[in-house]
Write a protein that holds these residues in place. Structure first.
Motif, PDB file in Angstrom:
ATOM      1  N   VAL A 266       0.831  -1.206   0.000  1.00 37.21           N
ATOM      2  CA  VAL A 266       0.000   0.000   0.000  1.00 37.21           C
ATOM      3  C   VAL A 266       0.868   1.261   0.000  1.00 37.21           C
ATOM      4  O   VAL A 266       0.401   2.329   0.398  1.00 37.21           O
ATOM      5  CB  VAL A 266      -0.951   0.003   1.214  1.00 37.21           C
ATOM      6  N   THR A 267       2.095   1.155  -0.486  1.00 37.44           N
ATOM      7  CA  THR A 267       2.992   2.315  -0.512  1.00 37.44           C
ATOM      8  C   THR A 267       2.394   3.448  -1.331  1.00 37.44           C
ATOM      9  O   THR A 267       2.314   4.599  -0.883  1.00 37.44           O
ATOM     10  CB  THR A 267       4.362   1.920  -1.076  1.00 37.44           C
ATOM     11  N   ALA A 268       1.957   3.129  -2.544  1.00 41.18           N
ATOM     12  CA  ALA A 268       1.379   4.158  -3.422  1.00 41.18           C
ATOM     13  C   ALA A 268       0.053   4.670  -2.857  1.00 41.18           C
ATOM     14  O   ALA A 268      -0.257   5.867  -2.952  1.00 41.18           O
ATOM     15  CB  ALA A 268       1.182   3.595  -4.827  1.00 41.18           C
ATOM     16  N   LEU A 269      -0.740   3.777  -2.262  1.00 40.79           N
ATOM     17  CA  LEU A 269      -2.033   4.178  -1.694  1.00 40.79           C
ATOM     18  C   LEU A 269      -1.834   5.156  -0.540  1.00 40.79           C
ATOM     19  O   LEU A 269      -2.541   6.164  -0.430  1.00 40.79           O
ATOM     20  CB  LEU A 269      -2.783   2.937  -1.211  1.00 40.79           C
ATOM     21  N   GLU A 270      -0.855   4.890   0.320  1.00 40.09           N
ATOM     22  CA  GLU A 270      -0.587   5.784   1.439  1.00 40.09           C
ATOM     23  C   GLU A 270      -0.058   7.133   0.961  1.00 40.09           C
ATOM     24  O   GLU A 270      -0.389   8.175   1.546  1.00 40.09           O
ATOM     25  CB  GLU A 270       0.414   5.140   2.395  1.00 40.09           C
TER      26      GLU A 270
ATOM     27  N   VAL B 120      -9.948 -11.262  -3.238  1.00 38.75           N
ATOM     28  CA  VAL B 120      -8.903 -10.490  -2.572  1.00 38.75           C
ATOM     29  C   VAL B 120      -7.862 -10.023  -3.588  1.00 38.75           C
ATOM     30  O   VAL B 120      -7.335  -8.902  -3.481  1.00 38.75           O
ATOM     31  CB  VAL B 120      -8.249 -11.321  -1.448  1.00 38.75           C
ATOM     32  N   GLN B 121      -7.560 -10.848  -4.587  1.00 38.37           N
ATOM     33  CA  GLN B 121      -6.621 -10.430  -5.629  1.00 38.37           C
ATOM     34  C   GLN B 121      -7.162  -9.235  -6.403  1.00 38.37           C
ATOM     35  O   GLN B 121      -6.404  -8.322  -6.777  1.00 38.37           O
ATOM     36  CB  GLN B 121      -6.355 -11.600  -6.585  1.00 38.37           C
ATOM     37  N   ALA B 122      -8.486  -9.219  -6.612  1.00 39.57           N
ATOM     38  CA  ALA B 122      -9.096  -8.086  -7.315  1.00 39.57           C
ATOM     39  C   ALA B 122      -9.026  -6.819  -6.473  1.00 39.57           C
ATOM     40  O   ALA B 122      -8.727  -5.727  -6.980  1.00 39.57           O
ATOM     41  CB  ALA B 122     -10.547  -8.421  -7.666  1.00 39.57           C
ATOM     42  N   VAL B 123      -9.292  -6.949  -5.174  1.00 35.88           N
ATOM     43  CA  VAL B 123      -9.173  -5.796  -4.275  1.00 35.88           C
ATOM     44  C   VAL B 123      -7.723  -5.320  -4.230  1.00 35.88           C
ATOM     45  O   VAL B 123      -7.442  -4.111  -4.242  1.00 35.88           O
ATOM     46  CB  VAL B 123      -9.670  -6.169  -2.856  1.00 35.88           C
ATOM     47  N   LYS B 124      -6.815  -6.266  -4.205  1.00 44.53           N
ATOM     48  CA  LYS B 124      -5.383  -5.955  -4.167  1.00 44.53           C
ATOM     49  C   LYS B 124      -4.972  -5.111  -5.372  1.00 44.53           C
ATOM     50  O   LYS B 124      -4.188  -4.161  -5.248  1.00 44.53           O
ATOM     51  CB  LYS B 124      -4.583  -7.257  -4.123  1.00 44.53           C
ATOM     52  N   ARG B 125      -5.511  -5.439  -6.520  1.00 44.23           N
ATOM     53  CA  ARG B 125      -5.169  -4.695  -7.745  1.00 44.23           C
ATOM     54  C   ARG B 125      -5.558  -3.225  -7.604  1.00 44.23           C
ATOM     55  O   ARG B 125      -4.793  -2.329  -7.993  1.00 44.23           O
ATOM     56  CB  ARG B 125      -5.882  -5.324  -8.940  1.00 44.23           C
ATOM     57  N   PHE B 126      -6.731  -2.946  -7.033  1.00 46.34           N
ATOM     58  CA  PHE B 126      -7.163  -1.559  -6.841  1.00 46.34           C
ATOM     59  C   PHE B 126      -6.309  -0.839  -5.815  1.00 46.34           C
ATOM     60  O   PHE B 126      -5.975   0.338  -5.988  1.00 46.34           O
ATOM     61  CB  PHE B 126      -8.638  -1.530  -6.404  1.00 46.34           C
ATOM     62  N   LEU B 127      -5.954  -1.519  -4.744  1.00 47.89           N
ATOM     63  CA  LEU B 127      -5.201  -0.862  -3.682  1.00 47.89           C
ATOM     64  C   LEU B 127      -3.743  -0.636  -4.057  1.00 47.89           C
ATOM     65  O   LEU B 127      -3.114   0.329  -3.600  1.00 47.89           O
ATOM     66  CB  LEU B 127      -5.283  -1.693  -2.398  1.00 47.89           C
ATOM     67  N   GLU B 128      -3.171  -1.515  -4.868  1.00 45.39           N
ATOM     68  CA  GLU B 128      -1.770  -1.345  -5.280  1.00 45.39           C
ATOM     69  C   GLU B 128      -1.642  -0.400  -6.470  1.00 45.39           C
ATOM     70  O   GLU B 128      -0.538   0.104  -6.738  1.00 45.39           O
ATOM     71  CB  GLU B 128      -1.157  -2.701  -5.600  1.00 45.39           C
TER      72      GLU B 128
ATOM     73  N   LEU C  24     -10.959   4.442   1.531  1.00 46.78           N
ATOM     74  CA  LEU C  24     -10.329   3.945   0.310  1.00 46.78           C
ATOM     75  C   LEU C  24     -10.520   2.438   0.170  1.00 46.78           C
ATOM     76  O   LEU C  24     -10.772   1.923  -0.927  1.00 46.78           O
ATOM     77  CB  LEU C  24      -8.840   4.292   0.328  1.00 46.78           C
ATOM     78  N   MET C  25     -10.426   1.736   1.298  1.00 46.08           N
ATOM     79  CA  MET C  25     -10.642   0.294   1.287  1.00 46.08           C
ATOM     80  C   MET C  25     -12.083  -0.033   0.874  1.00 46.08           C
ATOM     81  O   MET C  25     -12.331  -0.957   0.099  1.00 46.08           O
ATOM     82  CB  MET C  25     -10.356  -0.269   2.680  1.00 46.08           C
ATOM     83  N   ILE C  26     -13.041   0.748   1.378  1.00 48.45           N
ATOM     84  CA  ILE C  26     -14.445   0.494   1.056  1.00 48.45           C
ATOM     85  C   ILE C  26     -14.716   0.724  -0.425  1.00 48.45           C
ATOM     86  O   ILE C  26     -15.478  -0.024  -1.057  1.00 48.45           O
ATOM     87  CB  ILE C  26     -15.348   1.381   1.934  1.00 48.45           C
ATOM     88  N   VAL C  27     -14.110   1.750  -0.995  1.00 53.90           N
ATOM     89  CA  VAL C  27     -14.272   1.982  -2.438  1.00 53.90           C
ATOM     90  C   VAL C  27     -13.774   0.772  -3.227  1.00 53.90           C
ATOM     91  O   VAL C  27     -14.425   0.306  -4.167  1.00 53.90           O
ATOM     92  CB  VAL C  27     -13.539   3.257  -2.878  1.00 53.90           C
ATOM     93  N   ALA C  28     -12.621   0.241  -2.840  1.00 56.08           N
ATOM     94  CA  ALA C  28     -12.082  -0.937  -3.532  1.00 56.08           C
ATOM     95  C   ALA C  28     -13.012  -2.138  -3.372  1.00 56.08           C
ATOM     96  O   ALA C  28     -13.227  -2.906  -4.319  1.00 56.08           O
ATOM     97  CB  ALA C  28     -10.688  -1.259  -2.989  1.00 56.08           C
ATOM     98  N   ILE C  29     -13.562  -2.313  -2.182  1.00 51.83           N
ATOM     99  CA  ILE C  29     -14.493  -3.428  -1.943  1.00 51.83           C
ATOM    100  C   ILE C  29     -15.717  -3.300  -2.843  1.00 51.83           C
ATOM    101  O   ILE C  29     -16.146  -4.270  -3.485  1.00 51.83           O
ATOM    102  CB  ILE C  29     -14.901  -3.455  -0.457  1.00 51.83           C
ATOM    103  N   CYS C  30     -16.276  -2.097  -2.902  1.00 53.55           N
ATOM    104  CA  CYS C  30     -17.487  -1.891  -3.697  1.00 53.55           C
ATOM    105  C   CYS C  30     -17.217  -2.008  -5.201  1.00 53.55           C
ATOM    106  O   CYS C  30     -18.075  -2.503  -5.944  1.00 53.55           O
ATOM    107  CB  CYS C  30     -18.083  -0.516  -3.381  1.00 53.55           C
ATOM    108  N   ARG C  31     -16.048  -1.562  -5.644  1.00 54.16           N
ATOM    109  CA  ARG C  31     -15.732  -1.634  -7.079  1.00 54.16           C
ATOM    110  C   ARG C  31     -15.565  -3.067  -7.555  1.00 54.16           C
ATOM    111  O   ARG C  31     -15.759  -3.359  -8.744  1.00 54.16           O
ATOM    112  CB  ARG C  31     -14.450  -0.831  -7.362  1.00 54.16           C
TER     113      ARG C  31
END
Length: 448
Positions: free
Chosen positions: A249-253, A432-440, A274-281
């Motif tokens: 989450v370096t870029a996210l932070e 989780v991999q899909a959420v990971k893609r949004f967060l990274e 930000l986490m909730i947006v990724a979950i919903c997307r």
């Protein structure tokens, strides 16, 4: 004067009974109209019961933790004037029992100690022994006497007061009473016990050591009981499995820091919006995770909207307010709603429609998040997501020239627990991999 029976009113659709979580009055108390007399908890909320009349409380329906049926008598009040109410039926022999409450553990210990140290004194009823260790009717010490102010006795203090029984025991043990420390006005058997256990410095333990304390019996009531019942039902009925993955989450932070630096009058962003947006997307591609399972009917309802439960710690225990239509809110709107619901939960002001109907839940311990969590599903939902603490560690990354370099990175483990009856491990890992893609790649959170 007349007796008025206040019956527990209908306090919610489908509610058959409510639990007494707090009494604000006792038998014999004077109450005024509209005064809060009790807090009652249902499955959905805690409701304050207000007295409809003024008068004196003569009977109560039960103790804290008891269940009272809707329409049953809750309080009987002797009113100042006749009111249009039926005569109060007896609730049971409560008055004498309330005034003859058993002694606490401390009072019982004082009573036993007093009796042991005063064998020649006529037997005293336990209820008349006060916390000071003296019976009712005892002559209070006059000011200026050695017992006027409790003090500790030290080796250089010759005025070590003690009962004959304590003196005889100390003499038999060869103990000089002047060397025995006490917190009271005289040396007692307990002080001799401490002296034998710890020596001349009794009452003191070595640095880092802890003292033994008496056991406590705490009744599980109110919110704590609801949590216990819900968690037990969830673990009994749902075969849980948990999947954990690591996210950079370096870029996210860095993006979150930029957003906060330019937020103006908008609320400060934490990781959660930000986490909730990724979950919903990502949920539209994994509809079995945003669902509720009626195991009795054998039906899974895939939700078209994201009503996201947000596990929140309060003084009364864990509660889960729900962010309605989270999929339609941007990060700033989510931050505002998170703050509002969290404050309402901690102040016990949540409305019934803000506490139910969730389709998936997120639970975060913030800085205390630990390495990984295995959260318990909020039944009848089928999944719960738990972000963990962010840590900085060195990682290897490509330098773009065919080699690697070591860089600092902010890493976070993301946990998800699922109901294995309706969600397979492959689906949970893929989600989780899909959420990971949004967060990274956080720019995707704001892309159409």
């Amino acid at each position: 004067m007349a007796r008025f029976t206040f019956k527990l009113p209908d306090i919610g659709e489908g509610i058959a009974e409510a639990e007494i979580v707090a009494w604000h009055v006792a038998v014999g108390d004077r109450v005024e109209e509209d005064q809060n007399i009790a807090d009652m908890m249902t499955d959905k909320a805690t409701v304050e019961m207000e007295s409809p009349v003024s008068g004196t409380v003569v009977e109560l329906a039960g103790e804290v933790g008891d269940q009272v049926a809707i329409g049953a008598a809750l309080v009987v009040i002797e009113t100042d004037v006749d009111v249009a109410a039926e005569e109060a039926p007896a609730l049971g022999p409560v008055t004498e029992e309330l005034h003859a409450a058993p002694l606490s553990a401390d009072q019982e210990e004082v009573a036993q100690q007093y009796e042991a140290e005063n064998p020649g004194v006529e037997e005293i009823l336990p209820a008349t022994v006060k916390a000071t260790g003296e019976p009712d009717g005892a002559v209070a010490p006059q000011k200026g006497t050695p017992t006027d102010t409790p003090q500790r006795h030290h080796a250089d203090d010759p005025k070590a007061l003690a009962s004959p029984a304590v003196r005889a025991r100390a003499a038999g043990l060869g103990i000089d009473l002047a060397t025995v420390k006490t917190d009271g006005d005289r040396v007692r058997h307990a002080d001799l016990d401490a002296y034998l256990r710890y020596g001349a410095g009794q009452g003191y333990t070595a640095p880092g050591a802890s003292r033994a304390r008496p056991d406590e019996a705490i009744r599980v009531i109110g919110m704590r009981r609801r949590i216990a019942e819900n968690m037990a039902a969830s673990k009994r009925a749902i075969p849980h499995f948990t999947y954990v993955d690591e996210i950079d989450v370096t870029a996210l932070e860095a993006m979150r820091a930029d957003l906060n630096a330019n937020r103006g009058q908008r609320p400060k962003l934490t990781m959660l919006p930000l986490m909730i947006v990724a979950i919903c997307r990502t949920l539209p591609d994994f509809p079995m995770l945003n669902a509720r399972y009626d195991d009795e009917a054998g039906v899974v309802t895939r939700a078209g909207r994201v009503h996201l439960g947000m596990a929140t710690q309060t003084d009364a225990g864990l509660t889960v307010p729900v962010i309605r239509d989270a999929q339609d809110r941007n990060v700033w709107q989510l931050a505002t709603e998170i703050t509002r619901l969290a404050e309402a939960a901690r102040a016990n002001r949540l409305k019934p429609d803000e506490m139910g109907g969730g389709t998936i839940t997120i639970t975060s311990l913030g800085p205390l998040g630990g390495i990984a969590t295995t959260p318990v599903i909020n039944r009848p939902e089928v999944a719960i997501i738990g972000p963990n603490r962010i840590v900085e560690r060195p990682v290897f990354r490509s330098n773009g020239m065919g080699g690697d370099e070591v860089v600092r990175a902010k890493l976070m483990n993301l946990s998800i627990s699922c109901d294995h009856r309706v969600v397979d491990g492959w689906d949970a890992a893929s989600y989780v991999q899909a959420v990971k893609r949004f967060l990274e790649t956080p720019v995707l959170l704001f892309a159409d």
